[in-house]
Design an enzyme around this catalytic site. Structure first.
Site, mmCIF file in Angstrom:
data_model
loop_
_atom_site.group_PDB
_atom_site.id
_atom_site.type_symbol
_atom_site.label_atom_id
_atom_site.label_comp_id
_atom_site.label_asym_id
_atom_site.label_seq_id
_atom_site.Cartn_x
_atom_site.Cartn_y
_atom_site.Cartn_z
ATOM 1 N N GLU A 281 0.826 -1.214 0.000
ATOM 2 C CA GLU A 281 0.000 0.000 0.000
ATOM 3 C C GLU A 281 0.861 1.265 0.000
ATOM 4 O O GLU A 281 0.732 2.105 0.889
ATOM 5 C CB GLU A 281 -0.890 0.021 1.248
ATOM 6 C CG GLU A 281 -1.821 -1.157 1.372
ATOM 7 C CD GLU A 281 -2.485 -1.275 2.744
ATOM 8 O OE1 GLU A 281 -3.555 -1.892 2.825
ATOM 9 O OE2 GLU A 281 -1.923 -0.744 3.735
ATOM 10 N N PRO A 282 1.730 1.427 -0.980
ATOM 11 C CA PRO A 282 2.562 2.638 -0.972
ATOM 12 C C PRO A 282 1.749 3.868 -1.351
ATOM 13 O O PRO A 282 0.914 3.813 -2.255
ATOM 14 C CB PRO A 282 3.621 2.352 -2.045
ATOM 15 C CG PRO A 282 2.935 1.435 -2.999
ATOM 16 C CD PRO A 282 1.972 0.599 -2.184
ATOM 17 N N GLY A 283 1.974 4.972 -0.652
ATOM 18 C CA GLY A 283 1.291 6.221 -0.984
ATOM 19 C C GLY A 283 2.306 7.306 -1.285
ATOM 20 O O GLY A 283 2.546 7.680 -2.431
ATOM 21 N N ARG A 320 1.742 20.254 6.013
ATOM 22 C CA ARG A 320 2.811 19.393 6.527
ATOM 23 C C ARG A 320 3.854 20.119 7.376
ATOM 24 O O ARG A 320 4.255 19.595 8.415
ATOM 25 C CB ARG A 320 3.480 18.612 5.387
ATOM 26 C CG ARG A 320 2.521 17.676 4.645
ATOM 27 C CD ARG A 320 3.232 16.702 3.711
ATOM 28 N NE ARG A 320 4.007 15.738 4.479
ATOM 29 C CZ ARG A 320 5.300 15.794 4.669
ATOM 30 N NH1 ARG A 320 6.012 16.756 4.113
ATOM 31 N NH2 ARG A 320 5.901 14.902 5.415
ATOM 32 N N TYR A 324 3.585 18.393 10.874
ATOM 33 C CA TYR A 324 4.587 17.341 11.093
ATOM 34 C C TYR A 324 6.006 17.890 11.233
ATOM 35 O O TYR A 324 6.965 17.113 11.144
ATOM 36 C CB TYR A 324 4.604 16.369 9.907
ATOM 37 C CG TYR A 324 3.288 15.738 9.540
ATOM 38 C CD1 TYR A 324 2.514 15.057 10.475
ATOM 39 C CD2 TYR A 324 2.830 15.794 8.225
ATOM 40 C CE1 TYR A 324 1.318 14.468 10.106
ATOM 41 C CE2 TYR A 324 1.635 15.197 7.850
ATOM 42 C CZ TYR A 324 0.882 14.538 8.802
ATOM 43 O OH TYR A 324 -0.282 13.948 8.424
ATOM 44 N N CYS A 352 -3.908 33.784 9.660
ATOM 45 C CA CYS A 352 -3.682 34.402 10.965
ATOM 46 C C CYS A 352 -3.413 33.345 12.034
ATOM 47 O O CYS A 352 -4.271 33.054 12.878
ATOM 48 C CB CYS A 352 -4.875 35.277 11.320
ATOM 49 S SG CYS A 352 -5.065 36.570 10.098
ATOM 50 N N GLU A 353 -2.256 32.732 11.945
ATOM 51 C CA GLU A 353 -1.783 31.728 12.899
ATOM 52 C C GLU A 353 -0.268 31.815 12.912
ATOM 53 O O GLU A 353 0.345 31.878 11.842
ATOM 54 C CB GLU A 353 -2.118 30.301 12.418
ATOM 55 C CG GLU A 353 -3.562 29.934 12.402
ATOM 56 C CD GLU A 353 -4.068 29.388 13.726
ATOM 57 O OE1 GLU A 353 -3.260 29.160 14.644
ATOM 58 O OE2 GLU A 353 -5.285 29.202 13.810
ATOM 59 N N TYR A 381 0.066 13.972 0.753
ATOM 60 C CA TYR A 381 -0.409 14.605 1.987
ATOM 61 C C TYR A 381 -0.307 16.133 1.876
ATOM 62 O O TYR A 381 0.012 16.816 2.848
ATOM 63 C CB TYR A 381 0.341 14.047 3.213
ATOM 64 C CG TYR A 381 0.290 12.537 3.249
ATOM 65 C CD1 TYR A 381 -0.898 11.881 3.565
ATOM 66 C CD2 TYR A 381 1.387 11.749 2.894
ATOM 67 C CE1 TYR A 381 -0.981 10.497 3.549
ATOM 68 C CE2 TYR A 381 1.320 10.358 2.868
ATOM 69 C CZ TYR A 381 0.123 9.742 3.192
ATOM 70 O OH TYR A 381 0.035 8.378 3.165
HETATM 71 C C1 LIG Z 1 -1.506 5.901 5.066
HETATM 72 C C2 LIG Z 1 -1.481 4.447 4.853
HETATM 73 C C3 LIG Z 1 -0.661 3.888 3.864
HETATM 74 C C4 LIG Z 1 0.275 4.702 3.022
HETATM 75 O O1 LIG Z 1 1.380 5.138 3.721
HETATM 76 P P1 LIG Z 1 2.599 5.840 2.950
HETATM 77 O O2 LIG Z 1 3.540 6.207 4.011
HETATM 78 O O3 LIG Z 1 2.035 7.020 2.250
HETATM 79 O O4 LIG Z 1 3.157 4.848 2.000
HETATM 80 C C5 LIG Z 1 -0.735 2.526 3.672
HETATM 81 N N1 LIG Z 1 -1.556 1.747 4.412
HETATM 82 C C6 LIG Z 1 -2.342 2.250 5.362
HETATM 83 C C7 LIG Z 1 -3.221 1.340 6.130
HETATM 84 C C8 LIG Z 1 -2.337 3.612 5.626
HETATM 85 O O5 LIG Z 1 -3.119 4.102 6.596
#
Ligand SMILES: *Cc1c(COP(=O)(O)O)cnc(C)c1O
Length: 427
Positions: A281-283, A320, A324, A352-353, A381
């Site tokens: 699940e890469p994002g 971000r 973060y 205004c922060e 993100y």
């Molecule tokens: C956010 C998330 C991801 C993706 O994470 P990345 O750091 O963007 O790769 C994969 N799996 C789950 C369950 C998530 O909540």
């Protein structure tokens, strides 16, 4: 690796381009601020990740939609062959809208509602990542009422420190995510007794922006151990979902995070010999470097202690840095002449922060009102976390492919913003 680079522009100066598109010209057409995404970078990152697992049969790469859910981005990745990892009905509808085959979709998240479960079952998704016993029971009720079977993987929390920012660590016992490792066996037993549930997978996702392979190695070792003990107890496990989390380079002065090929090598060594289907699940790794935020300098303000460069993008457009403590490189869109002075400045927006900044004490070539800047590595993100705070219009998104561009999310008008609300009858 990305496709944003200086090239000779129309003005005969070196201008930052998104693939073949001149960002000065694009800013003139779209107005600032805006997000700009590169098709070539998205495709490249997807391919590099997917091809790292060549030879491992039936691998499924489910892009994590929450990193960047713009329909143009999703359609680009769907066309490249990506499946998707969704965390809400809204994200699932986005994935279906760009024709991702349902059998390539997984559904994550600690708070799925029964309506969302029903929608996902009707859509025919591949699997649910289940995060608790009450969620399991709810899913069983929904599936049984529909006389359907929900394929699931329990998300197991391995209590591992991913060594990342505390707000994006998900695999420690104190985090809300997953079921405790020690509860896994009884939960698979319960799942085998409940109607409408087929628990044939195990899921783990320990956090995001992970730049060291060691936490992954430890997590995968636990995963392997768990699959072994589940099988020894008579459960059929045929897939594991290893989540996302692989980090990307945000700063030029830090060592590069592990390559997808290093990560893939670790995966093969850890769980490659179990005869399991592997899901990922890469994002961030796919979308992060594929996007930038383009903004214009409004004022240069000399305070008593420091210089503030006030730009037209703000924390509501890119959260971000303040959420973060994240670092984003900032580049002038028009390359400065050699010999241009550098100065140290906070880069802040109009909100205004005090937390409204995109960079603190940053050394940048001297900027003047009207200059354009690019906030790099903002594809993940970024826009998804944007809001209308301070009644600022939601930031538009543009997708580039070669010499072409399309505004995939136009900037709303002020009329649109006001029309979204209703006054109560008594006012
Ligand atoms: C956010 C998330 C991801 C993706 O994470 P990345 O750091 O963007 O790769 C994969 N799996 C789950 C369950 C998530 O909540």
């Amino acid at each position: 690796m990305h496709h944003f680079a200086y090239r000779r522009g129309a003005s005969n100066q070196n201008v930052l381009h998104a693939e073949g598109v001149d960002l000065v010209e694009l800013s003139g057409t779209v107005g600032t601020p805006f997000y700009c995404y590169s098709t070539a970078t998205l495709e490249r990152h997807y391919r590099v990740f997917a091809e790292a697992f060549t030879g491992v049969p039936a691998t499924l790469v489910c892009y994590s939609v929450k990193a960047n859910s713009n329909l143009g981005v999703l359609a680009t990745l769907a066309r490249a062959g990506a499946g998707m990892d969704v965390v809400s009905e809204g994200e699932l509808r986005r994935a279906l809208a760009v024709n991702v085959p349902p059998e390539k979709i997984v559904f994550s998240g600690v708070g799925k509602t029964k309506d969302e479960m029903a929608f996902a079952l009707d859509a025919g998704i591949f699997a649910f990542n289940v995060e608790s016993e009450p969620e399991l029971r709810a899913l069983s009720e929904v599936a049984a009422a529909k006389r359907r079977s929900a394929r699931i993987a329990f998300r197991v929390n391995p209590d591992i420190d991913a060594k990342t920012h505390h707000k994006i660590a998900t695999g420690k016992a104190e985090n809300k995510f997953g079921v405790p490792f020690a509860d896994a066996l009884p939960l698979y037993r319960l799942a085998s007794e409940l109607p409408g549930i087929e628990a044939s997978g195990v899921h783990m996702h320990i956090g995001s922006q992970i730049t060291d392979l060691a936490p992954f190695r430890n997590a995968f070792a636990l995963l392997k151990e768990l699959v072994g003990s589940l099988r020894a107890n008579g459960f059929t496990i045929d897939f594991v979902n290893l989540g996302g989390g692989l980090g990307i380079p945000y700063r030029h002065d830090e060592p590069e995070p592990p390559l997808p090929s290093d990560y893939a090598k670790l995966v093969r060594e850890s769980v490659g010999d179990l005869g399991l289907r592997l899901l990922f699940e890469p994002g961030r790794m796919i979308a992060g470097n594929a996007g930038i935020l383009v903004s214009r300098v409004l004022y240069v303000k000399r305070g008593a202690d420091k210089t503030f460069t006030i730009i037209d993008a703000a924390m509501n457009d890119l959260m971000r840095p303040t959420l973060y403590e994240a670092h984003h490189e900032i580049l002038p869109v028009v390359e400065p002449m050699p010999g241009t002075q550098a100065l140290v400045t906070d880069v802040a927006g109009p909100v205004c922060e005090t937390g409204d900044y995109l960079a603190l004490a940053r050394k940048l070539p001297e900027l003047r009102p009207g200059d354009l800047i690019a906030v790099m590595t903002a594809g993940a993100y970024g826009a998804v976390l944007a809001s209308e705070y301070n009644s600022r219009l939601l930031v538009p998104e543009v997708l580039v492919a070669g010499d072409r561009f399309a505004v995939t999310r136009p900037r709303p008008s002020y009329e649109d913003m006001l029309a979204a609300e209703r006054l109560p009858g008594w006012l």
